[in-house]
Motif scaffolding. Structure first.
Motif, PDB file in Angstrom:
ATOM      1  N   LEU A  80     -52.832  -0.580   1.104  1.00  0.00           N
ATOM      2  CA  LEU A  80     -52.196  -0.073  -0.115  1.00  0.00           C
ATOM      3  C   LEU A  80     -51.553   1.285   0.131  1.00  0.00           C
ATOM      4  CD1 LEU A  80     -54.789  -0.969  -2.911  1.00  0.00           C
ATOM      5  CD2 LEU A  80     -52.536  -2.005  -2.527  1.00  0.00           C
ATOM      6  N   LEU A  81     -52.216   2.147   0.875  1.00  0.00           N
ATOM      7  CA  LEU A  81     -51.659   3.463   1.189  1.00  0.00           C
ATOM      8  C   LEU A  81     -50.394   3.334   2.036  1.00  0.00           C
ATOM      9  CD1 LEU A  81     -55.039   5.205   2.018  1.00  0.00           C
ATOM     10  CD2 LEU A  81     -53.541   5.837   0.115  1.00  0.00           C
ATOM     11  N   LEU A  82     -50.432   2.447   3.011  1.00  0.00           N
ATOM     12  CA  LEU A  82     -49.260   2.268   3.868  1.00  0.00           C
ATOM     13  C   LEU A  82     -48.100   1.643   3.099  1.00  0.00           C
ATOM     14  CD1 LEU A  82     -50.982   1.066   7.165  1.00  0.00           C
ATOM     15  CD2 LEU A  82     -50.091   3.349   6.625  1.00  0.00           C
ATOM     16  N   GLU A  83     -48.405   0.738   2.201  1.00  0.00           N
ATOM     17  CA  GLU A  83     -47.349   0.158   1.359  1.00  0.00           C
ATOM     18  C   GLU A  83     -46.693   1.239   0.506  1.00  0.00           C
ATOM     19  OE1 GLU A  83     -46.986  -3.075  -2.315  1.00  0.00           O
ATOM     20  OE2 GLU A  83     -48.713  -3.138  -0.955  1.00  0.00           O
ATOM     21  N   ALA A  84     -47.502   2.136  -0.038  1.00  0.00           N
ATOM     22  CA  ALA A  84     -46.956   3.251  -0.818  1.00  0.00           C
ATOM     23  C   ALA A  84     -46.098   4.144   0.057  1.00  0.00           C
ATOM     24  CB  ALA A  84     -48.100   4.049  -1.441  1.00  0.00           C
ATOM     25  N   ALA A  85     -46.539   4.401   1.286  1.00  0.00           N
ATOM     26  CA  ALA A  85     -45.781   5.265   2.185  1.00  0.00           C
ATOM     27  C   ALA A  85     -44.452   4.625   2.583  1.00  0.00           C
ATOM     28  CB  ALA A  85     -46.615   5.564   3.426  1.00  0.00           C
ATOM     29  N   ARG A  86     -44.485   3.343   2.901  1.00  0.00           N
ATOM     30  CA  ARG A  86     -43.239   2.663   3.270  1.00  0.00           C
ATOM     31  C   ARG A  86     -42.248   2.658   2.118  1.00  0.00           C
ATOM     32  NH1 ARG A  86     -47.030  -1.304   5.115  1.00  0.00           N
ATOM     33  NH2 ARG A  86     -47.425  -1.091   7.363  1.00  0.00           N
ATOM     34  N   SER A  87     -42.761   2.504   0.904  1.00  0.00           N
ATOM     35  CA  SER A  87     -41.865   2.471  -0.252  1.00  0.00           C
ATOM     36  C   SER A  87     -41.121   3.782  -0.445  1.00  0.00           C
ATOM     37  CB  SER A  87     -42.653   2.132  -1.524  1.00  0.00           C
ATOM     38  OG  SER A  87     -43.460   3.239  -1.935  1.00  0.00           O
ATOM     39  N   GLN A  88     -41.631   4.850   0.156  1.00  0.00           N
ATOM     40  CA  GLN A  88     -40.996   6.162   0.037  1.00  0.00           C
ATOM     41  C   GLN A  88     -40.364   6.628   1.352  1.00  0.00           C
ATOM     42  OE1 GLN A  88     -40.669   7.446  -2.961  1.00  0.00           O
ATOM     43  NE2 GLN A  88     -41.816   5.655  -3.705  1.00  0.00           N
TER      44      GLN A  88
END
Length: 391
Positions: free
Chosen positions: A308-316
Motif C-alpha cells: 500500500l505504501l509503495l502504491e501511494a509512492a508510485r501514484s506520486q
C-alpha cells in the motif's frame, strides 16, 4: 526450511472468526504512532514485552535470590521458544548481547588460514567482525559485489573459502538472500554465517540452512535492546573454536583453578559472560508472541502494508526499489526516491508524523504487521504536497 509456524487449515466461518479474534489480540499488543515506518531501525515494543520488563525491574528492585531464580526460569523458557523459532536443538541456541556480539563470536571462532566471503555493501555490523578478526589471524576477507545470490557466491568460491557471511535481509534494499541455495553451493564443509536481525520474527527465511546465525530483538521482534540470539548448529561445531568464549562458555568455571576448562556443548561455548536477564526475558516474550501469531502471518500483514505504501509512492511519481524482482527475494523493507532534495523530503515526512530512514538518497520504508492503511494515505498526502512545492 522456514521459521514460520504454519496455521491449521481453516474449516468454515467459525474457524475464520477464531482466526480474526487471534489477529485482533495480536494487534492489541501494539501502540506505536500511525505513521511509524521504521521497524528496520527499531521496533516499539509490544505490551507483553513492556510488562515483562516492568515485572523484571520490579523484581530486581525488591527481591534478591528469588528474582535471580525467576530470571533463570524466564531464560529457560526463552531458550525453548528460540529453539522452536530457529528449528534447532535447545543447546544450539544461546543468548548474547547483540547481533554484533554474535557475529564477532563467529568471526573469532574461525581461525586462518582461509577466506570468508562478505558482501561489500552489507551493513557494517556484518563486515567489521571479519575485518577485526583478520587483523588477528582470522580468515582473510574477500568481498562479494551485488546482492548475495547463489550464482554470486559460486563465482567467488575457491578451495580456500571456509565461510560465507550474508544478511538474511539487506537492511537498505530489503533483498532476501536465498540461504538454502547458498548453503547448497558452499556445501557441508564450509560455514554459512547469517546476520538475521532484519529477518527474524518477520520474514519466513530458510533458517535451517544457516550454520551460525545471529539476530537481535530490537527490530522486528519488538523486544528492545540488550539480548540477541546466537545459533551454532552441531554440524559445524567441530569447525569452530571458542574464540570469544569466556567463563560462561565452559564447564564448572568456579570449581578449582585449572583453567581453561572444557567448553560447553553448542552455542553457549561462544558466550563470554551471562546475558542481561531482563533483556533475555523480554526477548523470550517477543519470540513467543511471534510464534503464537505465526511468522508467515506477520510477514503477510507487513508486506501488505508495504505494498500500500509503495502504491501511494508510485501514484506520486516515486521510483520504488522492492529488493528483488521475485516475491521470494522480497521482505518487509523497500525504498522510494523522487526528484528533488531527499533530505528535504525526509524532513517533511517526519514533520507530518511519518518516521522513515534516509539512506543514500532513498527513503527506506519498513512497516510491520501492525501498520494500518492510514500510513499510506499520509504518505500520499505528503508526496502530493511535495510535488506542489516549488524547488
Amino acid at each position: 526450511m522456514n521459521d514460520q509456524i504454519t496455521p491449521p487449515v481453516t474449516a468454515g466461518m467459525a474457524d475464520a472468526g477464531r482466526l480474526a479474534g487471534h489477529e485482533a489480540a495480536y494487534l492489541r499488543e501494539f501502540r506505536e504512532p500511525t505513521g511509524y515506518l521504521d521497524f528496520a531501525r527499531f521496533g516499539p515494543v509490544s505490551a507483553g514485552v513492556a510488562a515483562t520488563l516492568e515485572r523484571a525491574v520490579r523484581a530486581v528492585h525488591t527481591q534478591g535470590l528469588p528474582a535471580l531464580r525467576a530470571l533463570d526460569a524466564e531464560a529457560d523458557a526463552a531458550g525453548r521458544a528460540a529453539a522452536r523459532l530457529l528449528h534447532a536443538a535447545a543447546h544450539e541456541v544461546a543468548f548474547v548481547g547483540s547481533t554484533s556480539h554474535g557475529l564477532f563470536a563467529a568471526a573469532y571462532a574461525l581461525r586462518g588460514p582461509g577466506d570468508v566471503l562478505v558482501c561489500r555493501r552489507d551493513f557494517p555490523a556484518a563486515l567489521y567482525p571479519w575485518l577485526r578478526a583478520a587483523e588477528r589471524g582470522g580468515l582473510a576477507v574477500r568481498r562479494l559485489d551485488g546482492p548475495p545470490t547463489a550464482d554470486a557466491v559460486r563465482a567467488r568460491l575457491h578451495p580456500g573459502v571456509r565461510a560465507v557471511c550474508v544478511s538474511a535481509v539487506d537492511s537498505v534494499t530489503g533483498f532476501r538472500a536465498p540461504l538454502g541455495a547458498i548453503k547448497e553451493v558452499i556445501g557441508p564443509h564450509r560455514v554459512l554465517v547469517v546476520d538475521a536481525v532484519q529477518a527474524v520474527g518477520v520474514v519466513p527465511i530458510e533458517v535451517e540452512a544457516a550454520d551460525v546465525l545471529a539476530g537481535g530483538g530490537q527490530k522486528w521482534l519488538r523486544a528492545g535492546w540488550g539480548a540477541a540470539l546466537l545459533l551454532v548448529r552441531d554440524r559445524v561445531a567441530g569447525m569452530l573454536e571458542p574464540g570469544l568464549g569466556g567463563w560462561s562458555g565452559v564447564r564448572d568455571p568456579l570449581t578449582g583453578s585449572d583453567h581453561p576448562k572444557q567448553r560447553l556443548p553448542g552455542a553457549a561455548a561462544h558466550t563470554f559472560t551471562n546475558p542481561d536477564g531482563p533483556a533475555v526475558a523480554a526477548l523470550g516474550t517477543g519470540i513467543s508472541l511471534a510464534l503464537r501469531f505465526g511468522v508467515q502471518q506477520i510477514f503477510e500483514r507487513a508486506t501488505a502494508a508495504l505494498e500500500l505504501l509503495l502504491e501511494a509512492a508510485r501514484s506520486q511519481g516515486c521510483a520504488c526499489d522492492r529488493g528483488g524482482p521475485r516475491p521470494d527475494m522480497r521482505s518487509a523493507i523497500a525504498r522510494i526516491r523522487k526528484p528533488g532534495d531527499p533530505e528535504t523530503l525526509h524532513r517533511r515526512l517526519l514533520d507530518a508524523g511519518l518516521t522513515t530512514t534516509l539512506r543514500d538518497g532513498w527513503i527506506r520504508l519498513s512497516p510491520h504487521a501492525s501498520t494500518g492503511g492510514e500510513a499510506a494515505l499520509q504518505l500520499a498526502a505528503v508526496l502530493r504536497d511535495d510535488r506542489r512545492t516549488p524547488g
